[in-house]
Design an enzyme around this catalytic site. Structure first.
Site, PDB file in Angstrom:
ATOM      1  N   ARG A 143       0.813  -1.220   0.000  1.00  0.00           N
ATOM      2  CA  ARG A 143       0.000   0.000   0.000  1.00  0.00           C
ATOM      3  C   ARG A 143       0.844   1.267   0.000  1.00  0.00           C
ATOM      4  NH1 ARG A 143      -2.886  -3.635   2.723  1.00  0.00           N
ATOM      5  NH2 ARG A 143      -1.837  -3.102   4.671  1.00  0.00           N
ATOM      6  N   GLU A 146       4.217  -9.992  14.901  1.00  0.00           N
ATOM      7  CA  GLU A 146       3.567 -10.480  16.122  1.00  0.00           C
ATOM      8  C   GLU A 146       3.743 -12.005  16.227  1.00  0.00           C
ATOM      9  OE1 GLU A 146      -0.476  -9.359  16.281  1.00  0.00           O
ATOM     10  OE2 GLU A 146      -0.694  -9.959  18.382  1.00  0.00           O
TER      11      GLU A 146
HETATM   12  P1  AMP Z   1       4.365  -2.530  11.470  1.00  0.00           P
HETATM   13  O1  AMP Z   1       5.602  -3.187  10.947  1.00  0.00           O
HETATM   14  O2  AMP Z   1       3.795  -3.223  12.665  1.00  0.00           O
HETATM   15  O3  AMP Z   1       4.551  -1.036  11.700  1.00  0.00           O
HETATM   16  O4  AMP Z   1       3.231  -2.695  10.360  1.00  0.00           O
HETATM   17  C1  AMP Z   1       3.143  -1.815   9.310  1.00  0.00           C
HETATM   18  C2  AMP Z   1       2.740  -2.498   8.032  1.00  0.00           C
HETATM   19  O5  AMP Z   1       1.663  -3.410   8.213  1.00  0.00           O
HETATM   20  C3  AMP Z   1       2.264  -1.465   7.027  1.00  0.00           C
HETATM   21  O6  AMP Z   1       2.841  -1.779   5.763  1.00  0.00           O
HETATM   22  C4  AMP Z   1       0.764  -1.582   7.023  1.00  0.00           C
HETATM   23  O7  AMP Z   1       0.259  -1.555   5.707  1.00  0.00           O
HETATM   24  C5  AMP Z   1       0.454  -2.918   7.692  1.00  0.00           C
HETATM   25  N1  AMP Z   1      -0.474  -2.794   8.839  1.00  0.00           N
HETATM   26  C6  AMP Z   1      -0.177  -3.088  10.134  1.00  0.00           C
HETATM   27  N2  AMP Z   1      -1.232  -2.921  10.935  1.00  0.00           N
HETATM   28  C7  AMP Z   1      -2.248  -2.493  10.135  1.00  0.00           C
HETATM   29  C8  AMP Z   1      -3.624  -2.115  10.390  1.00  0.00           C
HETATM   30  N3  AMP Z   1      -4.165  -2.147  11.612  1.00  0.00           N
HETATM   31  N4  AMP Z   1      -4.362  -1.706   9.331  1.00  0.00           N
HETATM   32  C9  AMP Z   1      -3.822  -1.662   8.089  1.00  0.00           C
HETATM   33  N5  AMP Z   1      -2.545  -2.008   7.792  1.00  0.00           N
HETATM   34  C10 AMP Z   1      -1.762  -2.423   8.805  1.00  0.00           C
END
Ligand code: AMP
Length: 174
Positions: free
Chosen positions: A61, A98
């Site tokens: 995205r 996670e």
């Molecule tokens: P993180 O590595 O935990 O910061 O996760 C970020 C990535 O996961 C991004 O590329 C987001 O597109 C996706 N992502 C994580 N959590 C969500 C959420 N609650 N809603 C949409 N996309 C998410």
């Protein structure tokens, strides 16, 4: 157009892609030309004076917003992709999710002809994805001049994994 209008347009989808996750659906923003335009303009605005050579965008995205920002800035584009998707020689970074791990990759020559890189993704959650992407840019010889998100889930404290970088987000959920 203010951030509140963008915030209201983002749709919450409970339990996607799995139970317990509240997914932030950006498709209502994409389908509205004024909201999509405002999102891209806001992301691009702070780079107006920063002489960015390229915008690095995170699979998948991040590609949507970041490519429009690159076009607006007159900058090149660097795709950071999931393992196995880039055709040429790559650097890879594996990081913790996670449950389990994920691996992102960048072409080894991605920053050869332009070192000042802005990094863009749609959403900051725990920060692992962006931190791994910033490392990839540095591995490829680039300098991360800023990291930007349309959405930040501040309660997950992803910024703590991005200490030392100039981090900005358009819409924040506390
Ligand atoms: P993180 O590595 O935990 O910061 O996760 C970020 C990535 O996961 C991004 O590329 C987001 O597109 C996706 N992502 C994580 N959590 C969500 C959420 N609650 N809603 C949409 N996309 C998410």
């Amino acid at each position: 157009m203010d951030a509140e209008q963008l915030k209201r347009a983002i749709r919450d989808v409970p339990d996607f892609p799995k139970a317990g996750i509240l997914f932030k659906d950006i498709t209502p923003v994409l389908s509205d030309p004024s909201l999509f335009g405002a999102a891209v303009d806001t992301l691009a605005a702070r780079y107006a004076e920063k002489n960015v050579d390229k915008v690095a965008v995170i699979d998948a995205r991040g590609f949507i917003f970041g490519s429009a920002v690159a076009y607006k800035l007159g900058a090149g584009l660097i795709p950071i992709r999931k393992k196995g998707k880039l055709p040429y020689k790559t650097y890879e970074q594996t990081y913790a999710l996670e449950y389990g791990t994920a691996t992102l990759s960048i072409h080894v020559d991605a920053c050869e002809d332009g070192k000042r890189i802005a990094l863009i993704d749609d959403l900051l959650a725990t920060g692992g994805t962006a931190a791994a992407s910033a490392k990839l840019i540095e591995q490829a010889g680039g300098e991360v001049v800023g990291i930007d998100f349309l959405i930040e889930l501040a309660f997950l404290k992803g910024r703590e994994k991005l200490t030392g970088y100039d981090v900005c987000s358009v819409v924040v959920f506390d």
